[in-house]
Design a protein around this motif. Sequence first.
Motif, PDB file in Angstrom:
ATOM      1  N   PRO A  43      10.041  10.293   0.716  1.00 54.28           N
ATOM      2  CA  PRO A  43       9.769   9.601  -0.555  1.00 54.28           C
ATOM      3  C   PRO A  43       8.300   9.605  -0.931  1.00 54.28           C
ATOM      4  O   PRO A  43       7.946   9.311  -2.062  1.00 54.28           O
ATOM      5  N   SER A  44       7.421   9.957   0.017  1.00 53.96           N
ATOM      6  CA  SER A  44       5.988  10.004  -0.262  1.00 53.96           C
ATOM      7  C   SER A  44       5.607  11.359  -0.848  1.00 53.96           C
ATOM      8  O   SER A  44       5.982  12.408  -0.316  1.00 53.96           O
ATOM      9  N   LYS A  45       4.828  11.327  -1.894  1.00 49.23           N
ATOM     10  CA  LYS A  45       4.352  12.573  -2.504  1.00 49.23           C
ATOM     11  C   LYS A  45       3.346  13.281  -1.609  1.00 49.23           C
ATOM     12  O   LYS A  45       3.008  14.442  -1.854  1.00 49.23           O
ATOM     13  N   ASN A  46       2.887  12.598  -0.563  1.00 51.97           N
ATOM     14  CA  ASN A  46       1.889  13.169   0.336  1.00 51.97           C
ATOM     15  C   ASN A  46       2.493  13.816   1.577  1.00 51.97           C
ATOM     16  O   ASN A  46       1.754  14.371   2.391  1.00 51.97           O
ATOM     17  N   VAL A  47       3.807  13.713   1.746  1.00 53.97           N
ATOM     18  CA  VAL A  47       4.455  14.215   2.960  1.00 53.97           C
ATOM     19  C   VAL A  47       5.440  15.313   2.590  1.00 53.97           C
ATOM     20  O   VAL A  47       6.425  15.069   1.893  1.00 53.97           O
ATOM     21  N   VAL A  48       5.169  16.523   3.039  1.00 56.49           N
ATOM     22  CA  VAL A  48       6.057  17.660   2.811  1.00 56.49           C
ATOM     23  C   VAL A  48       6.372  18.285   4.162  1.00 56.49           C
ATOM     24  O   VAL A  48       5.465  18.604   4.933  1.00 56.49           O
ATOM     25  N   VAL A  49       7.657  18.452   4.449  1.00 56.32           N
ATOM     26  CA  VAL A  49       8.094  18.954   5.745  1.00 56.32           C
ATOM     27  C   VAL A  49       8.890  20.230   5.533  1.00 56.32           C
ATOM     28  O   VAL A  49       9.654  20.351   4.558  1.00 56.32           O
ATOM     29  N   ASP A  50       8.725  21.187   6.436  1.00 58.15           N
ATOM     30  CA  ASP A  50       9.502  22.412   6.368  1.00 58.15           C
ATOM     31  C   ASP A  50      10.978  22.094   6.578  1.00 58.15           C
ATOM     32  O   ASP A  50      11.328  21.147   7.286  1.00 58.15           O
ATOM     33  N   CYS A  51      11.846  22.885   5.960  1.00 58.13           N
ATOM     34  CA  CYS A  51      13.280  22.617   6.012  1.00 58.13           C
ATOM     35  C   CYS A  51      14.006  23.735   6.752  1.00 58.13           C
ATOM     36  O   CYS A  51      13.453  24.812   6.984  1.00 58.13           O
ATOM     37  N   ALA A  52      15.265  23.471   7.092  1.00 62.69           N
ATOM     38  CA  ALA A  52      16.104  24.503   7.681  1.00 62.69           C
ATOM     39  C   ALA A  52      16.279  25.637   6.672  1.00 62.69           C
ATOM     40  O   ALA A  52      16.319  25.412   5.451  1.00 62.69           O
ATOM     41  N   LEU A  89       6.357  11.081  10.480  1.00 59.41           N
ATOM     42  CA  LEU A  89       7.111  11.106  11.733  1.00 59.41           C
ATOM     43  C   LEU A  89       8.618  11.163  11.453  1.00 59.41           C
ATOM     44  O   LEU A  89       9.344  11.957  12.048  1.00 59.41           O
ATOM     45  N   TYR A  90       9.066  10.318  10.529  1.00 60.49           N
ATOM     46  CA  TYR A  90      10.494  10.275  10.193  1.00 60.49           C
ATOM     47  C   TYR A  90      10.961  11.611   9.611  1.00 60.49           C
ATOM     48  O   TYR A  90      11.993  12.153  10.003  1.00 60.49           O
ATOM     49  N   ALA A  91      10.183  12.139   8.674  1.00 54.13           N
ATOM     50  CA  ALA A  91      10.590  13.377   8.000  1.00 54.13           C
ATOM     51  C   ALA A  91      10.567  14.568   8.950  1.00 54.13           C
ATOM     52  O   ALA A  91      11.449  15.436   8.894  1.00 54.13           O
ATOM     53  N   GLU A  92       9.581  14.615   9.829  1.00 55.18           N
ATOM     54  CA  GLU A  92       9.513  15.738  10.765  1.00 55.18           C
ATOM     55  C   GLU A  92      10.630  15.666  11.795  1.00 55.18           C
ATOM     56  O   GLU A  92      11.169  16.693  12.211  1.00 55.18           O
ATOM     57  N   THR A  93      11.008  14.455  12.203  1.00 54.36           N
ATOM     58  CA  THR A  93      12.100  14.296  13.167  1.00 54.36           C
ATOM     59  C   THR A  93      13.425  14.717  12.563  1.00 54.36           C
ATOM     60  O   THR A  93      14.221  15.436  13.178  1.00 54.36           O
ATOM     61  N   SER A 118       4.503   3.765   5.609  1.00 55.35           N
ATOM     62  CA  SER A 118       3.198   4.418   5.466  1.00 55.35           C
ATOM     63  C   SER A 118       3.376   5.922   5.583  1.00 55.35           C
ATOM     64  O   SER A 118       4.381   6.415   6.117  1.00 55.35           O
ATOM     65  N   ASP A 119       2.403   6.670   5.108  1.00 57.03           N
ATOM     66  CA  ASP A 119       2.490   8.129   5.209  1.00 57.03           C
ATOM     67  C   ASP A 119       2.622   8.578   6.664  1.00 57.03           C
ATOM     68  O   ASP A 119       3.340   9.534   6.979  1.00 57.03           O
ATOM     69  N   SER A 164       0.832  -1.207   0.000  1.00 58.40           N
ATOM     70  CA  SER A 164       0.000   0.000   0.000  1.00 58.40           C
ATOM     71  C   SER A 164       0.861   1.250   0.000  1.00 58.40           C
ATOM     72  O   SER A 164       0.558   2.238  -0.681  1.00 58.40           O
ATOM     73  N   SER A 165       1.947   1.223   0.767  1.00 57.10           N
ATOM     74  CA  SER A 165       2.829   2.386   0.863  1.00 57.10           C
ATOM     75  C   SER A 165       3.488   2.720  -0.468  1.00 57.10           C
ATOM     76  O   SER A 165       3.838   3.883  -0.723  1.00 57.10           O
ATOM     77  N   ALA A 166       3.654   1.732  -1.331  1.00 60.86           N
ATOM     78  CA  ALA A 166       4.304   1.971  -2.621  1.00 60.86           C
ATOM     79  C   ALA A 166       3.459   2.846  -3.534  1.00 60.86           C
ATOM     80  O   ALA A 166       3.989   3.474  -4.463  1.00 60.86           O
TER      81      ALA A 166
END
Length: 441
Positions: free
Chosen positions: A371-380, A361-365, A355-356, A139-141
């Motif tokens: 790698p998910s098109k649904n997850v966008v995290v603010d950057c430095a 969680l990983y990207a925000e930490t 999973s998204d 599903s995550s793919a």
Amino acid sequence: MIQQRGSLRRRIVSGAVAVFAALTLVACGSGEGTRNLAVHDEGDDGPVVNFFSPMEKVSPDAENTARTASDQTIAMAEQALGLTVAYRTYTAEDYQDKTYDEVCLDRVRSARDDLYLLNSDVIVALGSEGKLADLSGLSSAQNLREEVRVSNTVDGKLVAIPQEVVAYGLFVNKDIFKECGLALPSTPDEFLAACRVLKEKGYDVPLGANRWWLETFVFAQAYADLYNGGDIEAEVAALNAGEARYSDYMRPGFEFLKKLVDAGYIDAGNALRSEAFEGAGEGADFMAGKSPMVVAYWGAANTDTAYGNPSFAMEVIGFPSERGPMPVLSMTGYGVASDAEHGEEALAAMDVMLSDEALRLYAETNRVISPSKNVVVDCAEPLRPLNDLVQADTYVLASNAAMDVEQWGNVCLIVRDLLAGASVDECMAKLDALQDAALAA
């Protein structure tokens, strides 16, 4: 899908350091740091998934946020599925002269474990041998960015998925550029002109370098058109058929690096000796304001990492190309052995870990590109120019499993030949030989 039979040149794991931040900074260690958390076979606490990965830290006292975030996603899988993920870990002292990549090749081929964290060149080799399970049904793919899917598809099968996309960029001391009256360079000519002025102003080595990452300059120039306006599938098919040559794509980038070396803008001898971030190499010179520019990966700009707290204004930009600044993307990936004893459990665990929810969680930490098109995290803040380009789909791939010749590892080694004194023609001959071997396979 295009067939792949990549030619693998094995690299020591420290060469992949930026591909997975602190997780792959293990082969040049002395065995200090985190040891195995568990070595766990068939279980007393339910099903067990045996996971082989690097675990040591850059230094024993360093907080390894990448490891922490990864552990959190594994804990999510354990809780959701009622299983245990048992760590079987690489340490340099345990394997002596064997590198992480070499050990992974041996362990996956013999299905000694279930789940693995793999570097891009190993993914290509094992995927071509049919040793990695197809992940396309997860599903995550379905949520993957297209560049992630392309980079990890071998013989029509999605064989690996990363927890982050690693973007390489040019880290620039903006204060020095401002003092020298320079704008940040976008094209190869602008970069050469900036280096000339910096050297005239007393900066003996304008570009700090180690022995791993100068291939980013080659990729940016070689594939800027292919990935940004070209017919990617048709051009890759022509390369795989021998109708086009990798050497034709890459010659301008190698000629550019040769100019940098000949003009003294790179210290080739020091680059050949230097590991990433270690000792009195390019990292120390950049942080001390001796080298105005250095190559590094996204995570190095985050707080409390290699270049996270500079005493000067820093900006991370793309590498020079005729299309302007160009990020270079590479990635590791989680894979499951096709003959894994606990293959079904490993695939189920991966589906939770990737999973998204888990990737957010990983990207925000870690403040990384997901790698998910649904997850966008603010950057430095220093990463915004690089991030804007990636989010606008402006980049080149340094690892593409659709290409018959493995890119990241092979080009790194040939760039090191250039640093050691090889001519551009000699480097192109090595590229041609790799392509000819792939065609003959």
